[in-house]
Design an enzyme around this catalytic site. Sequence first.
Site, mmCIF file in Angstrom:
data_model
loop_
_atom_site.group_PDB
_atom_site.id
_atom_site.type_symbol
_atom_site.label_atom_id
_atom_site.label_comp_id
_atom_site.label_asym_id
_atom_site.label_seq_id
_atom_site.Cartn_x
_atom_site.Cartn_y
_atom_site.Cartn_z
ATOM 1 N N ASP A 152 41.514 64.127 62.321
ATOM 2 C CA ASP A 152 40.452 63.136 62.229
ATOM 3 C C ASP A 152 39.146 63.842 61.902
ATOM 4 O O ASP A 152 38.872 64.927 62.425
ATOM 5 C CB ASP A 152 40.295 62.372 63.546
ATOM 6 C CG ASP A 152 41.237 61.180 63.618
ATOM 7 O OD1 ASP A 152 41.543 60.627 62.552
ATOM 8 O OD2 ASP A 152 41.669 60.832 64.722
ATOM 9 N N PHE B 164 34.703 45.283 66.619
ATOM 10 C CA PHE B 164 35.216 46.055 65.481
ATOM 11 C C PHE B 164 36.738 46.067 65.520
ATOM 12 O O PHE B 164 37.344 46.180 66.584
ATOM 13 C CB PHE B 164 34.691 47.492 65.544
ATOM 14 C CG PHE B 164 35.237 48.379 64.462
ATOM 15 C CD1 PHE B 164 34.620 48.431 63.223
ATOM 16 C CD2 PHE B 164 36.376 49.148 64.684
ATOM 17 C CE1 PHE B 164 35.120 49.251 62.217
ATOM 18 C CE2 PHE B 164 36.883 49.966 63.689
ATOM 19 C CZ PHE B 164 36.247 50.008 62.452
ATOM 20 N N ARG C 147 37.100 46.312 59.769
ATOM 21 C CA ARG C 147 36.160 47.448 59.722
ATOM 22 C C ARG C 147 34.720 46.970 59.793
ATOM 23 O O ARG C 147 33.829 47.556 59.196
ATOM 24 C CB ARG C 147 36.426 48.298 58.481
ATOM 25 C CG ARG C 147 37.794 48.926 58.480
ATOM 26 C CD ARG C 147 38.204 49.549 57.172
ATOM 27 N NE ARG C 147 37.314 50.624 56.821
ATOM 28 C CZ ARG C 147 36.842 50.824 55.585
ATOM 29 N NH1 ARG C 147 37.138 49.978 54.624
ATOM 30 N NH2 ARG C 147 36.067 51.844 55.328
ATOM 31 N N MET C 148 34.496 45.885 60.525
ATOM 32 C CA MET C 148 33.154 45.348 60.739
ATOM 33 C C MET C 148 33.032 44.880 62.179
ATOM 34 O O MET C 148 34.018 44.625 62.853
ATOM 35 C CB MET C 148 32.882 44.154 59.801
ATOM 36 C CG MET C 148 32.800 44.482 58.333
ATOM 37 S SD MET C 148 32.211 43.063 57.358
ATOM 38 C CE MET C 148 33.462 41.829 57.743
ATOM 39 N N ASP D 60 43.358 59.768 70.128
ATOM 40 C CA ASP D 60 42.997 59.399 71.498
ATOM 41 C C ASP D 60 43.014 57.900 71.748
ATOM 42 O O ASP D 60 42.885 57.463 72.885
ATOM 43 C CB ASP D 60 41.610 59.951 71.864
ATOM 44 C CG ASP D 60 40.517 59.446 70.928
ATOM 45 O OD1 ASP D 60 40.830 58.660 70.005
ATOM 46 O OD2 ASP D 60 39.355 59.834 71.115
ATOM 47 N N ASP E 178 46.063 54.981 67.613
ATOM 48 C CA ASP E 178 46.654 56.245 67.157
ATOM 49 C C ASP E 178 48.077 56.433 67.663
ATOM 50 O O ASP E 178 48.786 57.341 67.207
ATOM 51 C CB ASP E 178 45.811 57.436 67.640
ATOM 52 C CG ASP E 178 44.459 57.502 66.965
ATOM 53 O OD1 ASP E 178 44.386 57.134 65.781
ATOM 54 O OD2 ASP E 178 43.483 57.919 67.614
#
Length: 741
Positions: free
Chosen positions: A335, A433, A438-439, A576, A580
């Site tokens: 990342d 979010f 992605r907002m 984390d 993921d």
Amino acid sequence: MKIDTTDTLPRLIPEVIPQKRVKAPAKLSFASIRAALPLALRKLSPRQMVHSPVMFTVLIGAALCTVVTVIDLASASADAVFSLAVTIWLWLTVLFGTLSESIAEGRGKAQAASLRAGRTSVMARQVRLDAGRRPAVMADLVAAEFIQTPATELTVGDVVVCSAGDTIPSDGEVIAGLASIDESTITGESAPVIRESGGDRSSVTGGTKVLSDQILVRITAAPGQTFIDRMIKLVEGASRQKTPNEIALNVLLVSLTIVFVVVVMALAPMASLANAVPTPIVLVALLVCLIPTTIGALVPAIGIAGMDRLVQHNVLATSGRAVETAGDVDTLLLDKTGTITFGNRRAVGFFPVEGVSNRELVVAARLSSLADETPEGRSIVELADAELAAPELDQAELAGTELAGQLSLREPSLESLEARARAGEVQLEAVEFSASTRMSGLDLVEAGYKREIRKGAASAVEAYADAEGLPERAAQEVQRVSESGGTPLLVAENGKVLGVIELADVVKPGMRERFAQLRLMGIRTIMITGDNKVTAAAIAKTAGVDDFVAEATPEDKLAVIKHEQAEGHLVAMTGDGTNDAPALAAADVGVAMNSGTPAAKEAANMVDLDSDPTKLIDVVGIGKQLLITRGSLTTFSVANDVAKYFAIVPALFAAAFPGLGLLNIMGLSSPNSAILSAVIFNALIIIVLVPLALKGVKYRAVSAAQALGRNLLIYGLGGLVAPFIGIKLIDLLISLIPGLN
């Protein structure tokens, strides 16, 4: 009982002083040998020895020699002293083998003991609410009942409250509140960390201590299955299983042992032709010296020490397989945020488009971030407050705009807006979010006027405001910020783009050099980021990674892993968050941050207690060191066997077959001295190599061909030379002792 929560909740848990986790000693000492000796003696049990076929063969040989020695002593045979000496050293060979494993396990037990010392039996304040409701926010505690419950009786799903000074009773997830936590009992670091509800830093560990504030924790581990419980079992070696490479090596060692058993059995009839039949003691000694006892004795210690080195780096592996696989990894997924860069992106500027005042953009950016609890969101609010000079917004500066007269603009915080929403003055909905949109933002309806404010990645907001289009000024600012390595966020209201927020992040020093080392090792690095392609390319160029994936979603991470694995690569990655977890589970080596969510830690096969994403690079190095150590000592052991062959066989059969005298390079004083010297050397070399097995062969970032050449030069040649020197020196000493020569 009802408890007033207007002040700090009264403590029902006794204060526990956290103890710094003690790491295993770095060097082998007489104290560690003395402590491991009782365990080594217990491991001499045939039931345990049978798991190591090579050493089990030595055990059987030692037992057979013991019987022969007793007979020789009873009959006052001339070879009694020689038989006794050989038997003693055969038993020492077995003992040294079990001792090496016991010392390795003892290092883990020392760490486990310190972890146990940090645990204590506590009483938890379990929360019960009226009508069986579960608490969602700290305010719910006003109507809550608290029941004292022993930590050992808490079950998955129970909710407890922990205040400053309390010890967290079990593993869990923060569902409300924020607190500073002392995690020194598991990480060894005294610096406190922040744990809060929502996001990827919501996980707390039983046995850690709350230093400030108050949190609600939902229990996620059953009694006896907490993180510390599992860690204790692993560092003690109780849960260790043999890895595939270790199993393959054992098969090779067993095969070699069988071959040499056949060879030694064939020597007796061959020698009988020359009337030189060797005694059972001689045959057993010859067998033990020729089979790969050195590596057979050290294999368990090498595997345990590999996991121990991870623990020394505050990384907990759920299996030895994960450590070993890390050594074969050839693709790293990293990342960007927190791994390659510092991760503390902060807002550094607002850039409105034409026709929009700076104040209007700042107001909208601030409102869109009030419900955003990420560090980036908080930094936007802080910068907006600084530019506005006060939380109370100046209505005069908005005169003449379509925002004039909106009372919500004067609200200093999300809490005050929520209070007005509860009073019915406004309609309020926070938009969190998500990886798909992605907002994030805020929807406000006040006096019939709806405000739909959004803030997010440039491409996402551009798609959201597609009808209005992206203003030229906004496109220019996005390009400028991206090319500088920053992260641009667009702010829009009701489909209209108002401007750009610039977030700045910095690449960690030394990353380019570390990636260059990985490249030399044949490891390809791929940076994963949610940033746009221009920003990702700028960061990738600065950091020196081999490739990058921009605007990535959790699905994209999983797709990259599957694609790399389909091409035959072994993939490692860190993560984390709950999002993921699928990728961590799919990766060959998944390293979860201890600060992350329980889902991420369950999916991964390693957990980094320091929550440092760059630790993945160290994990790969430790894995490679494990493989190199095993390979180097195997090379040394096989080379040893070749050298011992030239020591024993010529001296033993030179009288029967004079031609073999040419191979007696060492010039040993007698057949008995040659055999006993080889047996003693065979035993001593095991204990001499224990420190190297525990510490590991130093790993260097070189190509595979260079590593192989270095291995053959140092450990292959060294394995040939060492027995010639060692056996000759021992032979000189034995020749001075009457009855042994």
